[in-house]
Design a protein around this motif. Structure first.
Motif, short mmCIF file in Angstrom:
data_model
loop_
_atom_site.label_atom_id
_atom_site.label_comp_id
_atom_site.label_asym_id
_atom_site.label_seq_id
_atom_site.Cartn_x
_atom_site.Cartn_y
_atom_site.Cartn_z
N ILE A 120 0.81 -1.22 0.00
CA ILE A 120 0.00 0.00 0.00
C ILE A 120 0.85 1.28 0.00
CG2 ILE A 120 -0.32 0.21 2.49
CD1 ILE A 120 -3.33 0.83 1.78
N TYR A 121 2.05 1.21 0.54
CA TYR A 121 2.91 2.38 0.56
C TYR A 121 3.22 2.91 -0.84
CZ TYR A 121 6.93 -0.44 -0.85
OH TYR A 121 7.79 -1.25 -1.54
N GLU A 122 3.07 2.06 -1.87
CA GLU A 122 3.37 2.48 -3.23
C GLU A 122 2.36 3.49 -3.79
OE1 GLU A 122 3.65 -1.15 -5.49
OE2 GLU A 122 5.79 -1.29 -5.07
N GLN A 123 1.12 3.45 -3.29
CA GLN A 123 0.06 4.34 -3.79
C GLN A 123 0.06 4.32 -5.34
OE1 GLN A 123 -0.20 8.22 -1.81
NE2 GLN A 123 1.26 7.42 -0.31
N GLU A 124 -0.06 3.12 -5.86
CA GLU A 124 0.17 2.86 -7.28
C GLU A 124 -1.08 3.05 -8.15
OE1 GLU A 124 1.75 -0.82 -10.12
OE2 GLU A 124 1.70 -1.05 -7.95
N TRP A 125 -0.83 3.52 -9.37
CA TRP A 125 -1.79 3.56 -10.46
C TRP A 125 -1.13 2.81 -11.62
CZ3 TRP A 125 -6.39 6.67 -10.85
CH2 TRP A 125 -6.68 7.39 -9.70
N ARG A 126 -1.96 2.13 -12.45
CA ARG A 126 -1.42 1.39 -13.59
C ARG A 126 -2.11 1.78 -14.89
NH1 ARG A 126 -0.96 -4.81 -11.38
NH2 ARG A 126 0.77 -4.44 -9.95
N SER A 127 -1.33 1.67 -15.93
CA SER A 127 -1.85 1.83 -17.28
C SER A 127 -1.45 0.58 -18.05
CB SER A 127 -1.23 3.06 -17.94
OG SER A 127 -1.59 3.13 -19.29
N TRP A 128 -2.41 -0.01 -18.74
CA TRP A 128 -2.18 -1.25 -19.47
C TRP A 128 -2.09 -0.98 -20.95
CZ3 TRP A 128 -1.24 -5.73 -16.99
CH2 TRP A 128 -1.51 -5.74 -15.62
N GLY A 129 -1.29 -1.79 -21.63
CA GLY A 129 -1.16 -1.67 -23.08
C GLY A 129 -0.49 -2.90 -23.64
N HIS A 130 -0.09 -2.80 -24.88
CA HIS A 130 0.61 -3.88 -25.56
C HIS A 130 2.07 -3.46 -25.76
CE1 HIS A 130 -3.11 -6.02 -26.30
NE2 HIS A 130 -3.64 -4.86 -26.56
N PRO A 131 2.99 -4.40 -25.88
CA PRO A 131 4.39 -4.02 -26.12
C PRO A 131 4.48 -3.05 -27.30
CG PRO A 131 4.23 -6.37 -25.72
CD PRO A 131 2.81 -5.84 -25.82
N GLY A 132 5.26 -2.01 -27.11
CA GLY A 132 5.38 -0.99 -28.13
C GLY A 132 4.28 0.06 -28.06
N TYR A 133 3.38 -0.09 -27.09
CA TYR A 133 2.28 0.85 -26.90
C TYR A 133 2.82 2.26 -26.73
CZ TYR A 133 -1.85 2.88 -24.60
OH TYR A 133 -2.92 3.66 -24.26
N GLU A 134 2.32 3.17 -27.50
CA GLU A 134 2.77 4.56 -27.42
C GLU A 134 2.30 5.19 -26.13
OE1 GLU A 134 4.85 6.15 -29.52
OE2 GLU A 134 5.04 4.24 -30.55
N ASP A 135 2.70 6.43 -25.92
CA ASP A 135 2.31 7.12 -24.70
C ASP A 135 0.79 7.31 -24.66
OD1 ASP A 135 3.25 10.50 -25.70
OD2 ASP A 135 1.77 9.14 -26.48
#
Length: 185
Positions: A120-135
């Protein structure tokens, strides 16, 4: 079994559903990658674990509201238990509305964003994509860079050259340091 026809999932028994989920894990999830973001750039554990003991750097982003609305950035949930994935929510086809597709994506990615409470200390958010996925297609902007207090000057020079090459030479830079009479950054 043939898992190509998603509408068949509705008639599967428990054993077939488990086999189907294993198929998804092997063939779909193996093709995904994710980026992690934290709400806390000053967390000393994060610097120790993910920035090579304070020799790395941290990028600060400004994300557009659109990213959150479209579920491209999902807050990690910290729980001892992973919620069951509703397979019916994954059944979309070419006739599905954009709202149904967004809901399907949200449910699927939410099932992948659960971690043990010890993190929990990470306070993380994630974004998913495919390899080579642009910004984030212009929906996220780097606004600041934080260099670890032990950054190697040659490495810093490389990072600065990269920033210059992508037009970010004027970005705000801050050096992390241990506060006086403290164990905090």
């Amino acid at each position: 079994n043939n898992f190509e026809n998603r509408s068949d999932w509705l008639s599967y028994n428990d054993e077939q559903l488990i086999e189907c989920l294993n198929f998804l894990r092997r063939n779909i999830l193996s093709g995904l990658c994710f980026s992690s973001f934290s709400e806390d750039y000053k967390n000393i554990l994060m610097w120790s674990h993910y920035a090579s003991s304070h020799t790395g750097f941290c990028l600060a982003f400004d994300f557009s509201e659109e990213i959150l609305i479209e579920n491209d950035l999902i807050k990690v949930k910290y729980s001892e238990k992973v919620e069951s994935l509703n397979i019916k929510s994954l059944i979309c086809d070419e006739n599905s509305s954009s709202e149904e597709l967004i809901a399907m994506k949200r449910d699927f990615y939410n099932s992948l964003t659960v971690k043990s409470p010890q993190w929990i200390y990470e306070q993380e958010w994630r974004s998913w994509g495919h390899p080579g996925y642009e910004d984030f297609n212009g929906r996220a902007k780097i606004v600041k860079i934080y260099f670890g207090y032990r950054i190697d000057k040659e490495f810093e020079k490389i990072v600065r050259n990269i920033l210059q090459s992508i037009g970010l030479e004027g970005i705000e830079i801050q050096y992390m340091d241990i506060q006086d009479n403290s164990t905090c950054l």
